[in-house]
Design a protein around this motif. Structure first.
Motif, PDB file in Angstrom:
ATOM      1  N   ALA A  82      37.713 -42.968   5.534  1.00  0.00           N
ATOM      2  CA  ALA A  82      36.737 -44.017   5.281  1.00  0.00           C
ATOM      3  C   ALA A  82      36.734 -44.300   3.786  1.00  0.00           C
ATOM      4  CB  ALA A  82      35.351 -43.577   5.744  1.00  0.00           C
ATOM      5  N   ILE A  83      37.072 -45.518   3.409  1.00  0.00           N
ATOM      6  CA  ILE A  83      37.101 -45.932   2.004  1.00  0.00           C
ATOM      7  C   ILE A  83      35.847 -46.765   1.769  1.00  0.00           C
ATOM      8  CG2 ILE A  83      38.464 -47.052   0.208  1.00  0.00           C
ATOM      9  CD1 ILE A  83      39.798 -44.602   1.523  1.00  0.00           C
ATOM     10  N   ARG A  84      34.885 -46.184   1.042  1.00  0.00           N
ATOM     11  CA  ARG A  84      33.576 -46.792   0.879  1.00  0.00           C
ATOM     12  C   ARG A  84      33.356 -47.298  -0.544  1.00  0.00           C
ATOM     13  NH1 ARG A  84      30.492 -45.552   5.333  1.00  0.00           N
ATOM     14  NH2 ARG A  84      31.239 -43.821   6.630  1.00  0.00           N
ATOM     15  N   SER A  85      32.175 -47.861  -0.760  1.00  0.00           N
ATOM     16  CA  SER A  85      31.817 -48.408  -2.070  1.00  0.00           C
ATOM     17  C   SER A  85      32.076 -47.395  -3.179  1.00  0.00           C
ATOM     18  CB  SER A  85      30.343 -48.808  -2.062  1.00  0.00           C
ATOM     19  OG  SER A  85      29.940 -49.260  -3.330  1.00  0.00           O
ATOM     20  N   GLY A  86      32.826 -47.828  -4.183  1.00  0.00           N
ATOM     21  CA  GLY A  86      33.176 -46.977  -5.308  1.00  0.00           C
ATOM     22  C   GLY A  86      34.487 -46.248  -5.152  1.00  0.00           C
ATOM     23  N   ASP A  87      35.097 -46.280  -3.958  1.00  0.00           N
ATOM     24  CA  ASP A  87      36.343 -45.557  -3.703  1.00  0.00           C
ATOM     25  C   ASP A  87      37.568 -46.386  -4.044  1.00  0.00           C
ATOM     26  OD1 ASP A  87      35.142 -43.249  -2.759  1.00  0.00           O
ATOM     27  OD2 ASP A  87      35.209 -43.877  -0.656  1.00  0.00           O
ATOM     28  N   VAL A  88      38.654 -45.682  -4.356  1.00  0.00           N
ATOM     29  CA  VAL A  88      39.962 -46.297  -4.494  1.00  0.00           C
ATOM     30  C   VAL A  88      40.949 -45.574  -3.584  1.00  0.00           C
ATOM     31  CG1 VAL A  88      39.569 -47.048  -6.873  1.00  0.00           C
ATOM     32  CG2 VAL A  88      40.652 -44.843  -6.454  1.00  0.00           C
ATOM     33  N   GLN A  89      42.015 -46.276  -3.237  1.00  0.00           N
ATOM     34  CA  GLN A  89      43.063 -45.718  -2.388  1.00  0.00           C
ATOM     35  C   GLN A  89      44.396 -46.293  -2.824  1.00  0.00           C
ATOM     36  OE1 GLN A  89      44.289 -47.716   1.158  1.00  0.00           O
ATOM     37  NE2 GLN A  89      43.509 -46.036   2.396  1.00  0.00           N
ATOM     38  N   TRP A  90      45.416 -45.459  -2.836  1.00  0.00           N
ATOM     39  CA  TRP A  90      46.750 -45.879  -3.270  1.00  0.00           C
ATOM     40  C   TRP A  90      47.780 -45.406  -2.264  1.00  0.00           C
ATOM     41  CZ3 TRP A  90      50.440 -42.176  -5.386  1.00  0.00           C
ATOM     42  CH2 TRP A  90      51.603 -42.756  -5.923  1.00  0.00           C
ATOM     43  N   MET A  91      48.655 -46.313  -1.866  1.00  0.00           N
ATOM     44  CA  MET A  91      49.807 -45.952  -1.045  1.00  0.00           C
ATOM     45  C   MET A  91      51.072 -46.454  -1.716  1.00  0.00           C
ATOM     46  SD  MET A  91      49.166 -46.321   3.018  1.00  0.00           S
ATOM     47  CE  MET A  91      49.235 -48.097   2.925  1.00  0.00           C
ATOM     48  N   SER A  92      51.974 -45.540  -1.986  1.00  0.00           N
ATOM     49  CA  SER A  92      53.312 -45.908  -2.435  1.00  0.00           C
ATOM     50  C   SER A  92      54.163 -45.929  -1.177  1.00  0.00           C
ATOM     51  CB  SER A  92      53.817 -44.873  -3.451  1.00  0.00           C
ATOM     52  OG  SER A  92      55.067 -45.255  -3.975  1.00  0.00           O
ATOM     53  N   THR A  93      54.394 -47.130  -0.632  1.00  0.00           N
ATOM     54  CA  THR A  93      54.931 -47.221   0.726  1.00  0.00           C
ATOM     55  C   THR A  93      56.386 -46.807   0.822  1.00  0.00           C
ATOM     56  OG1 THR A  93      55.645 -49.538   0.570  1.00  0.00           O
ATOM     57  CG2 THR A  93      53.343 -49.126   1.168  1.00  0.00           C
ATOM     58  N   GLY A  94      57.154 -46.989  -0.256  1.00  0.00           N
ATOM     59  CA  GLY A  94      58.545 -46.571  -0.210  1.00  0.00           C
ATOM     60  C   GLY A  94      59.275 -47.162   0.972  1.00  0.00           C
ATOM     61  N   ARG A  95      59.963 -46.282   1.726  1.00  0.00           N
ATOM     62  CA  ARG A  95      60.835 -46.762   2.797  1.00  0.00           C
ATOM     63  C   ARG A  95      60.078 -47.265   4.022  1.00  0.00           C
ATOM     64  NH1 ARG A  95      62.954 -40.685   3.523  1.00  0.00           N
ATOM     65  NH2 ARG A  95      61.312 -39.839   4.861  1.00  0.00           N
ATOM     66  N   GLY A  96      58.773 -46.977   4.090  1.00  0.00           N
ATOM     67  CA  GLY A  96      58.047 -47.570   5.204  1.00  0.00           C
ATOM     68  C   GLY A  96      56.729 -46.920   5.525  1.00  0.00           C
ATOM     69  N   VAL A  97      55.717 -47.760   5.725  1.00  0.00           N
ATOM     70  CA  VAL A  97      54.379 -47.336   6.140  1.00  0.00           C
ATOM     71  C   VAL A  97      53.884 -48.310   7.195  1.00  0.00           C
ATOM     72  CG1 VAL A  97      51.960 -47.392   5.389  1.00  0.00           C
ATOM     73  CG2 VAL A  97      53.608 -46.075   4.084  1.00  0.00           C
ATOM     74  N   ILE A  98      53.179 -47.779   8.186  1.00  0.00           N
ATOM     75  CA  ILE A  98      52.389 -48.617   9.085  1.00  0.00           C
ATOM     76  C   ILE A  98      50.939 -48.169   8.925  1.00  0.00           C
ATOM     77  CG2 ILE A  98      51.831 -49.157  11.479  1.00  0.00           C
ATOM     78  CD1 ILE A  98      54.732 -49.063  12.155  1.00  0.00           C
ATOM     79  N   HIS A  99      50.054 -49.123   8.657  1.00  0.00           N
ATOM     80  CA  HIS A  99      48.645 -48.752   8.497  1.00  0.00           C
ATOM     81  C   HIS A  99      47.744 -49.874   8.996  1.00  0.00           C
ATOM     82  CE1 HIS A  99      47.462 -50.836   4.467  1.00  0.00           C
ATOM     83  NE2 HIS A  99      48.526 -51.436   4.942  1.00  0.00           N
ATOM     84  N   SER A 100      46.477 -49.509   9.193  1.00  0.00           N
ATOM     85  CA  SER A 100      45.447 -50.490   9.553  1.00  0.00           C
ATOM     86  C   SER A 100      44.254 -50.258   8.654  1.00  0.00           C
ATOM     87  CB  SER A 100      45.038 -50.350  11.020  1.00  0.00           C
ATOM     88  OG  SER A 100      44.428 -49.081  11.251  1.00  0.00           O
TER      89      SER A 100
END
Length: 279
Positions: A82-100
């Motif tokens: 759960a990414i809420r108020s004040g949060d950050v998130q980082w994905m270095s997808t590289g060769r492949g990511v599937i996300h929602s």
């Protein structure tokens, strides 16, 4: 600050019909090392409740920052956060990511957040994906004598002689991102001399010198100190800095590679199921 170029975000839709404001730089030059800045800002749940169902990425880094509301993130690496108020998130997808990314139930009172894409250099585009968020570390924050607040979302920052470092380091292009909140008629100076690209996106209120308001992106001279001066309403700005990668870009939807053949291979790999599935 010396402004080199000005852009205004344009209204568009993405995901399953989410209304956003977007600044795109898929020419690989205008925003480099950044590719895109999306802002979602609405108190109407109809603008965002459809969210972003499962989709792939290759060759980019996605950086998400939530100021109000929240999303639940899921990906094929097994991350459910759960990414809420004040949060950050980082994905270095590289060769492949599937996300929602789907809105949390308590986001019905409104949403304000950003998703920022960074390009990855060719040598890193096919490395394994990486994930990090601030749910355990929090976001490092400093407040100046003038009551200006800087939230170090990524990288290292120096404001009015005070330094602050984010727990999130190592973004592509040495990317550094900060949220700076200025009270009415206040000012602050950031030392950005270690960067070759500096962008200022105004998300709240107005700056007075130069006089620009919400939705404007200012590409500024990095060699001079970055002086931010708020107008009578106060101002909130994202400062995005880094080193241009300077490589040719081939872009198709969620994939950013260096050649058309690499793009076609990404599509084939995705349809062949090589990106995996959300757990």
């Amino acid at each position: 600050m010396k402004v080199l170029r000005i852009q205004k975000a344009q209204a568009t839709r993405d995901g399953a019909g989410v209304n956003i404001s977007r600044i795109a730089g898929f020419d690989g030059k205008s925003l480099d090392p950044y590719l895109m800045i999306d802002e979602l800002k609405s108190d109407d749940s109809q603008d965002f409740m459809a969210g972003f169902p499962a989709h792939p990425h290759r060759g980019i880094e996605t950086f998400t920052y939530i100021r109000k509301g929240g999303f639940e993130h899921r990906d094929q690496m097994g991350n459910v956060k759960a990414i809420r108020s004040g949060d950050v998130q980082w994905m270095s997808t590289g060769r492949g990511v599937i996300h929602s990314e789907m809105p949390l139930a308590d986001a019905v009172d409104g949403m304000h957040g950003f998703q920022i894409w960074l390009n990855m250099p060719a040598k890193d585009k096919m490395r394994p994906p990486r994930y990090q968020d601030s749910s355990q570390t929090g976001v490092a924050t400093i407040t100046t004598d003038a009551q200006v607040t800087l939230r170090a979302l990524a990288g290292d920052w120096l404001i009015d002689g005070h330094s602050v470092s984010s727990a999130l380091q190592g973004l592509a292009g040495n990317g550094a991102i900060a949220d700076v909140i200025l009270p009415a008629n206040s000012s602050a100076t950031l030392d950005v001399s270690q960067h070759q690209k500096v962008l200022v996106y105004i998300h709240t209120g107005k700056l007075s010198e130069p006089e620009y308001g919400e939705l404007y992106l200012l590409d500024v001279e990095p060699k001079a100190p970055l002086s931010l001066i708020a107008g009578s309403q106060g101002a909130g700005v994202l400062v995005l800095a880094g080193q241009p990668i300077g490589e040719k870009i081939a872009h198709m939807g969620p994939f950013v590679m260096n050649t058309q053949e690499e793009l076609q291979q990404a599509v084939r790999d995705y349809h062949a199921g090589r990106f995996g599935d959300i757990v």
